[in-house]
Design an enzyme around this catalytic site. Structure first.
Site, PDB file in Angstrom:
ATOM      1  N   CYS A 411       0.817  -1.224   0.000  1.00  4.88           N
ATOM      2  CA  CYS A 411       0.000   0.000   0.000  1.00  4.88           C
ATOM      3  C   CYS A 411       0.849   1.272   0.000  1.00  4.88           C
ATOM      4  O   CYS A 411       0.557   2.228  -0.721  1.00  4.88           O
ATOM      5  CB  CYS A 411      -0.976  -0.007   1.170  1.00  4.88           C
ATOM      6  SG  CYS A 411      -0.254  -0.371   2.771  1.00  4.88           S
ATOM      7  N   ASP A 535      -7.586   5.292  -1.404  1.00  2.71           N
ATOM      8  CA  ASP A 535      -7.162   4.062  -0.731  1.00  2.71           C
ATOM      9  C   ASP A 535      -6.394   3.154  -1.687  1.00  2.71           C
ATOM     10  O   ASP A 535      -6.954   2.651  -2.667  1.00  2.71           O
ATOM     11  CB  ASP A 535      -8.399   3.332  -0.197  1.00  2.71           C
ATOM     12  CG  ASP A 535      -8.063   2.267   0.827  1.00  2.71           C
ATOM     13  OD1 ASP A 535      -6.936   1.747   0.762  1.00  2.71           O
ATOM     14  OD2 ASP A 535      -8.911   1.961   1.675  1.00  2.71           O
ATOM     15  N   HIS A 537      -5.486   0.170  -1.224  1.00  6.11           N
ATOM     16  CA  HIS A 537      -5.753  -1.245  -0.986  1.00  6.11           C
ATOM     17  C   HIS A 537      -6.759  -1.844  -1.971  1.00  6.11           C
ATOM     18  O   HIS A 537      -7.049  -3.037  -1.915  1.00  6.11           O
ATOM     19  CB  HIS A 537      -6.283  -1.443   0.445  1.00  6.11           C
ATOM     20  CG  HIS A 537      -5.343  -0.935   1.497  1.00  6.11           C
ATOM     21  ND1 HIS A 537      -5.406   0.351   1.992  1.00  6.11           N
ATOM     22  CD2 HIS A 537      -4.306  -1.529   2.133  1.00  6.11           C
ATOM     23  CE1 HIS A 537      -4.457   0.521   2.902  1.00  6.11           C
ATOM     24  NE2 HIS A 537      -3.775  -0.607   3.007  1.00  6.11           N
TER      25      HIS A 537
END
Length: 578
Positions: A411, A535, A537
């Site tokens: 990440c 994000d 992820h």
């Protein structure tokens, strides 16, 4: 009766950033008894070591954007400018006087050999584009010339093409423009109808997400007319055979395919016969820019001629597009004098890049070239309170891209890649996005990690992200820390200041997770703080609706951060270079 006057709000905003008495020129468009001022330039001041290039700035503007008048900034002269003689698109040349102290704009038309004050209306870019559209013309022109006569050959080429020897084709609406041979069924067609036909064709296709930062144009192609549809019996008959003269000597020729990429800003009520003439003018402007590039190359001793290629840019705070031309293969340093001259003439900050090749605009019809999503936050509804968000463009890097399975450990690597993409898309660097392995090797090379780190699946945090940015990209960083998730809200003023002054994405690491912060929102007392989160992820395909609807990009309240986690933020700074 004097025409109405409109001034783009961007022009007023740029006036306010001037800090010295100067004179300059006003450019805009004359359409339906209205003069609309779109931009201005200032006359060069010899306060630099750079030579002042004799640039005709009108060539860098879209066709139909012409010289309208003169600008005086704290220059309260009473004489009538001689430059009014250069203005031929209106019988009422314009003079604008701007006061630095009073931040006051006064406009005058030159009517019956005297200046008459005129009221004006301020409009924004969206209002402008309700009546105009951009048409982008792309073509390749075969070109062969004796190298010593290249400027004359370019002029001959321009004259040949301007004499009606070209036609234009709009693929999306299947419309041809052939000049005097224009078809009767399209002669009275307007640009608005052409735009609607193109949009209907586009809407019928399954198109992916197009960022707002991508420019919408109507695309045109060009072809050479090898014959005429007119009656061939009317053509003159040549009674004499041609004569061929053979001169035996060594001649150095230059053979290339000239790349044409030019713009026109066209009113919706323009008919197809008028549009043909506008596109020819657009073509000629591009060829003159190319000639300017060749002329500069020929002045450089021992320089091998390089093919000039146009790019289009839109500097921050401008409400219109600009075109620049660069020889292929030249470095940014070799183009620096040209770029610096454009910055000075358009009164642009010399600490930010606006005319680098990396600053080239992306167009909506280039969407198929997208690998990562650009600016997915643009379709998100923002909170109804003060907000400050990332400035410019970035690419969304997340898990599982590039054929790399980094789910569960990559990440921070992906957040770093997003940050580097911002610097690339703003023109600060032309280095490629670093891979996971290159990031790891950098950390090993500087002694932060052991050699076994390369090829591993070990996490990195904001500290390592800062090291890589400083080492690989020469990007200075600041660090902001929160002892807990509850403290994040108190740092909203610092993030607000960052996004307003630097405008770069922020990488945040806490616990075992890393995210990218794109903005911050707050009320007047810095309560009810929200963070715009990207994000890394996410593991799915580049589908912006899924990404936004599922919260992979969106506003998060302060409870998004864990109360028991310590957070470090890497705040990349904007370099002071143009």
């Amino acid at each position: 009766m004097a025409p109405r006057l409109k001034v783009l709000s961007n022009v007023i905003d740029r006036f306010a950033k001037l800090n010295a008495a100067v004179t300059g020129y006003l450019y805009g468009i004359v359409y339906e008894e209205t003069l609309t001022v779109l931009t201005f330039s200032i006359n060069p001041v010899d306060d630099s070591d750079d030579p002042i290039l004799p640039i005709d700035l009108q060539l860098s503007l879209p066709a139909e954007v012409d010289l309208l008048g003169i600008l005086y900034v704290d220059q309260y002269r009473q004489d009538i400018p001689d430059a009014f003689k250069e203005i031929d698109v209106t019988d009422n040349p314009l003079l604008i006087k701007y006061s630095l102290d009073a931040t006051e704009v006064n406009a005058f038309y030159y009517i019956h050999q005297k200046l008459e004050p005129i009221n004006y209306e301020v409009i924004d870019e969206s209002s402008l584009l309700q009546n105009f559209c951009y048409i982008r013309l792309q073509a390749n022109i075969p070109f062969l010339s004796e190298e010593m006569n290249i400027m004359d050959s370019l002029q001959d080429t321009r004259k040949y093409l301007a004499a009606g020897k070209v036609g234009f084709y709009f693929n999306e609406s299947e419309t041809y423009l052939l000049g005097n041979d224009i078809k009767k069924d399209t002669r009275n067609m307007t640009t608005k109808e052409l735009v609607n036909a193109s949009k209907n064709q586009n809407n019928s296709k399954n198109s992916k997400y197009i960022p707002l930062c991508f420019v919408d144009t109507i695309d045109a192609k060009m072809f050479l007319k090898m014959s005429s549809e007119n009656n061939l019996d009317d053509e003159p008959v040549h009674l004499f055979a041609p004569v061929v003269q053979h001169i035996k000597k060594s001649i150095k020729y230059c053979e290339m395919s000239l790349k044409i990429d030019t713009l026109a800003l066209v009113g919706y009520n323009i008919n197809m016969a008028q549009l043909y003439e506008i596109l020819v003018e657009s073509l000629c402007r591009n060829l003159r820019l190319i000639s300017f590039s060749f002329e500069n190359q020929l002045k450089t001793e021992n320089m091998q001629l390089q093919l000039p290629e146009p790019i289009h840019v839109k500097p921050l705070d401008f409400g219109h597009l600009l075109t620049a031309v660069y020889p292929v293969g030249l470095t940014e340093a070799e183009n620096q004098i040209y770029r610096r001259n454009l910055h000075r003439r358009f009164a642009l900050d010399l600490k930010k890049p606006y005319f680098k090749k990396e600053n080239a605009l992306r167009f909506k019809n280039d969407k198929e070239k997208m690998v990562q999503l650009i600016n997915p936050h643009e379709i998100i509804t923002h909170p109804n309170q003060n907000i400050s968000i990332v400035q410019g463009q970035y690419a969304y890097h997340h898990y599982m891209q590039d054929g790399i399975d980094d789910s569960g450990w990559g990440c921070a690597y992906r957040s770093l890649q997003t940050i580097v993409s911002w610097y690339r898309l703003q023109g600060y660097t032309n280095k490629p996005i670093p891979t996971h392995r290159e990031i790891q090797k950098c950390l090993v090379d500087i002694g932060d990690k052991p050699s076994s780190f390369i090829g591993s699946k070990q996490w990195i945090g904001s500290t390592e992200v800062g090291y890589v940015l400083e080492t690989l990209e020469d990007i200075p960083i600041r660090v902001l820390s929160a002892s807990s998730g509850e403290e994040m809200a108190t740092l909203a003023p610092d993030l607000d200041r960052h996004f307003r002054t630097q405008g770069t994405p922020v990488m945040i690491g806490g616990g075992v997770l890393a995210h990218t912060i794109l903005g911050v929102s707050y009320d007047e007392s810095f309560k009810n703080v929200q963070f715009l989160i990207l994000d890394p992820h996410y593991t799915g395909p580049e589908q912006v609706n899924t990404i936004v609807n599922k919260g992979w990009c969106g506003w998060k309240k302060s409870d998004f951060w864990k109360k028991d986690a310590f957070y470090n933020m890497c705040l990349p700074q904007r370099p002071n270079k143009f």
